[in-house]
Write a protein that holds these residues in place. Structure first.
Motif, PDB file in Angstrom:
ATOM      1  N   SER A  36       0.813  -1.213   0.000  1.00 27.98           N
ATOM      2  CA  SER A  36       0.000   0.000   0.000  1.00 27.98           C
ATOM      3  C   SER A  36       0.845   1.260   0.000  1.00 27.98           C
ATOM      4  CB  SER A  36      -0.932   0.007   1.220  1.00 27.98           C
ATOM      5  OG  SER A  36      -1.931  -0.970   1.106  1.00 27.98           O
ATOM      6  N   ILE A  37       1.931   1.272   0.772  1.00 31.31           N
ATOM      7  CA  ILE A  37       2.741   2.484   0.913  1.00 31.31           C
ATOM      8  C   ILE A  37       3.342   2.913  -0.420  1.00 31.31           C
ATOM      9  CG2 ILE A  37       4.854   3.444   1.928  1.00 31.31           C
ATOM     10  CD1 ILE A  37       4.274   1.691   4.406  1.00 31.31           C
ATOM     11  N   ALA A  38       4.022   1.996  -1.109  1.00 32.18           N
ATOM     12  CA  ALA A  38       4.732   2.358  -2.337  1.00 32.18           C
ATOM     13  C   ALA A  38       3.789   2.815  -3.446  1.00 32.18           C
ATOM     14  CB  ALA A  38       5.612   1.197  -2.805  1.00 32.18           C
ATOM     15  N   PRO A  39       2.706   2.092  -3.754  1.00 33.55           N
ATOM     16  CA  PRO A  39       1.788   2.582  -4.792  1.00 33.55           C
ATOM     17  C   PRO A  39       1.129   3.906  -4.423  1.00 33.55           C
ATOM     18  CG  PRO A  39       1.411   0.253  -4.372  1.00 33.55           C
ATOM     19  CD  PRO A  39       2.328   0.748  -3.297  1.00 33.55           C
ATOM     20  N   ALA A  40       0.819   4.075  -3.145  1.00 31.60           N
ATOM     21  CA  ALA A  40       0.180   5.325  -2.726  1.00 31.60           C
ATOM     22  C   ALA A  40       1.098   6.519  -2.968  1.00 31.60           C
ATOM     23  CB  ALA A  40      -0.211   5.241  -1.252  1.00 31.60           C
ATOM     24  N   LEU A  41       2.346   6.393  -2.562  1.00 35.17           N
ATOM     25  CA  LEU A  41       3.301   7.488  -2.780  1.00 35.17           C
ATOM     26  C   LEU A  41       3.569   7.695  -4.269  1.00 35.17           C
ATOM     27  CD1 LEU A  41       5.865   6.688   0.066  1.00 35.17           C
ATOM     28  CD2 LEU A  41       4.166   8.541   0.044  1.00 35.17           C
ATOM     29  N   ALA A  42       3.703   6.619  -5.008  1.00 33.72           N
ATOM     30  CA  ALA A  42       4.043   6.724  -6.429  1.00 33.72           C
ATOM     31  C   ALA A  42       2.939   7.387  -7.239  1.00 33.72           C
ATOM     32  CB  ALA A  42       4.343   5.335  -6.987  1.00 33.72           C
ATOM     33  N   THR A  43       1.697   7.274  -6.778  1.00 33.22           N
ATOM     34  CA  THR A  43       0.580   7.890  -7.495  1.00 33.22           C
ATOM     35  C   THR A  43       0.251   9.282  -6.975  1.00 33.22           C
ATOM     36  OG1 THR A  43      -0.912   6.610  -6.051  1.00 33.22           O
ATOM     37  CG2 THR A  43      -0.497   5.747  -8.260  1.00 33.22           C
ATOM     38  N   GLY A  44       1.131   9.835  -6.126  1.00 34.50           N
ATOM     39  CA  GLY A  44       0.980  11.229  -5.715  1.00 34.50           C
ATOM     40  C   GLY A  44       0.238  11.446  -4.418  1.00 34.50           C
ATOM     41  N   ASN A  45       0.017  10.367  -3.666  1.00 34.50           N
ATOM     42  CA  ASN A  45      -0.663  10.496  -2.379  1.00 34.50           C
ATOM     43  C   ASN A  45       0.344  10.641  -1.241  1.00 34.50           C
ATOM     44  OD1 ASN A  45      -3.605   9.794  -3.149  1.00 34.50           O
ATOM     45  ND2 ASN A  45      -2.429   8.093  -4.028  1.00 34.50           N
ATOM     46  N   ALA A  46      -0.143  11.034  -0.085  1.00 30.44           N
ATOM     47  CA  ALA A  46       0.612  10.957   1.161  1.00 30.44           C
ATOM     48  C   ALA A  46      -0.022   9.880   2.018  1.00 30.44           C
ATOM     49  CB  ALA A  46       0.591  12.298   1.891  1.00 30.44           C
ATOM     50  N   VAL A  47       0.715   9.351   2.989  1.00 23.48           N
ATOM     51  CA  VAL A  47       0.185   8.247   3.783  1.00 23.48           C
ATOM     52  C   VAL A  47       0.447   8.444   5.269  1.00 23.48           C
ATOM     53  CG1 VAL A  47       0.441   6.586   1.900  1.00 23.48           C
ATOM     54  CG2 VAL A  47       2.295   6.854   3.538  1.00 23.48           C
TER      55      VAL A  47
END
Length: 486
Positions: free
Chosen positions: A161-172
């Motif tokens: 979840s962390i890597a795809p979220a960051l890669a698509t421009g989200n923060a976590v």
């Protein structure tokens, strides 16, 4: 890379939590205390979410090559610290050396796949029914994503979840399981901090579910909650998230079937069943729960399976040839043995194992099991194999679909088309012919049906979960509104 995991991580800073509770992290095999962390409070969680919201606005506009550079640097740091990560997986989650290495590789694959996402934020231009108009569809990040990671594959399932979220421009904001705060959360703060991720984009709050568990879901900032864990907890998260009109990505429990048809290759089926059942002590959502064997092959399979299971080494996960290590805590052993005892009272027979030493439950095999016994009805989540005979394809399909779960499964047959036809009739999100259910590839859709979850992880499918679409139309020519405008 920081290796002091006694503090939480908010807005790019390592700091003590402000809760009055302390989280003690212990080795499930030795009982040794690994690290003690001052827990996060609701105030800390609020600070983390607000920091994430501030940082995400700029990150969303960051050039794709810069996002990818951070992901690639994180992969380099992972490789440089491979032994450190594996050591933590062994001592914190009870992973065997083999399992820890496999988990590391799977996590690296997820990270590499995520490095492609900044260039896959595709939109569309579509025709319009209105003269002179152009329709555009843009794919944008959701904003902030709350991630609740599990204890069984903490590094891989948090990375998913962390890597795809960051890669698509989200923060976590990540809340790891209380049993694995390092490999399910804090170690990512170290990795991405060293990779140059801007402050605020990744925050890790270590805290008790009773104190911040609901708040991480109901806080007004996150637009999606990604959770991997039990169906019971997942249902609660879905309920309270729904009240706030938040999206959820839920990967939940399973009651996965392993079907051995009468034309199956016995050696292949037995080997597949051993791995799919006892890998990581069976503490995997995809692990085999029920082994169905055709009555004509039952005795042969039973004999071979027990003979091979007897040879599995169990005990210290740090020894490289150990097959089965400890359960995450003693409560898990007590829960499993309770179901075993109840099933034995109903007629099941313990043919192998059944004893506990500390948190290590011996590889255990039960025969004479029926589909309505507790060990068949409930998700075992431990190193207990149950063998159930069947007479026809129709019967085994009915038994396989009898419970409200549908995560993974497997069918064995020497006739590929026959095995495939049976697999099609099992109501599950994933199923494998002539293999076992524990499969996860970074480019393939991962997720379940029914009570096993909502949504899909990995590949192009996680893009659908972690992004949103925006319709923007452009009227190039002056529009004629007809008789409305006179």
């Amino acid at each position: 890379m920081n290796t002091d995991f006694s503090r939480i991580y908010i807005n790019g800073e390592w700091q003590n939590g402000t809760s009055d509770k302390t989280m003690k992290n212990t080795n499930p095999f030795t009982g040794e205390e690994l690290v003690s962390t001052q827990a996060a409070s609701k105030e800390d969680l609020d600070e983390a979410y607000k920091a994430a919201a501030r940082a995400q606005k700029e990150w969303a506009e960051e050039l794709p090559q810069n996002k990818r550079a951070v992901i690639e640097k994180a992969a380099e740091i992972m490789m440089d610290n491979k032994e450190l990560i594996i050591d933590w997986l062994i001592k914190e989650s009870g992973s065997t050396y083999m399992k820890a290495n496999i988990e590391f590789r799977a996590s690296l694959n997820i990270l590499k796949e995520s490095g492609t996402y900044p260039y896959r934020m595709e939109g569309k231009i579509l025709p319009s029914q209105t003269p002179g108009k152009e329709n555009r569809v843009y794919r944008n990040p959701l904003g902030v994503i709350g991630i609740i990671s599990p204890w069984n594959f903490p590094f891989h399932l948090a990375m998913r979840s962390i890597a795809p979220a960051l890669a698509t421009g989200n923060a976590v904001v990540v809340k790891p399981a209380t049993d694995t705060p390092v490999t399910g959360g804090l170690i990512f703060a170290s990795i991405f901090e060293a990779a140059g991720l801007p402050k605020g984009l990744l925050n890790v709050v270590v805290g008790r579910g009773s104190e911040i568990g609901d708040a991480i879901v109901t806080h007004p900032v996150p637009r999606l909650i990604s959770f991997t864990g039990s169906t019971e907890v997942g249902r609660h998260i879905g309920e309270i998230a729904g009240k706030e009109l938040k999206k959820t990505a839920l990967e939940l429990g399973g009651n996965n079937v392993f079907i051995v048809l009468d034309d199956a290759d016995m050696d292949q089926a037995v080997e597949s069943a051993l791995f799919g059942k006892f890998y990581h002590q069976g503490q995997i959502c995809m692990a085999i729960n029920r082994i169905f064997v055709h009555k004509d092959k039952y005795d042969e399979f039973e004999e071979q399976f027990i003979q091979r299971a007897e040879k599995l080494k169990f005990g210290n996960p740090a020894e490289q040839d150990t097959n089965v290590g400890p359960l995450i805590n003693h409560e898990q052993a007590e829960r499993i043995l309770k179901d075993v005892e109840a099933s034995v009272k109903q007629g099941a027979k313990v043919r192998l194992g059944g004893k506990v030493d500390g948190n290590v439950l011996q590889p255990t095999v039960l025969t004479d099991v029926t589909n309505d016994m507790p060990v068949a009805e409930n998700e075992i989540f431990g190193p207990v194999a149950i063998l159930i005979p069947f007479e026809s394809e129709e019967e085994v399909i009915e038994m396989a679909n009898a419970y409200p779960y549908g995560l993974s499964g497997a069918v064995h047959s020497s006739n590929i088309e026959r095995g495939t036809q049976v697999a099609h009739q099992i109501h599950t999100g994933m199923i494998h012919v002539n293999d076992q259910p524990v499969n996860d590839e970074a480019h393939m859709p991962f997720g379940g049906e029914k009570n096993s979850g909502l949504g899909r992880f990995n590949g192009e499918w996680v893009l659908e979960e972690f992004t949103t679409l925006k319709w923007l139309s452009v009227q190039h020519n002056r529009r004629d509104y007809g008789p409305f405008i006179k």
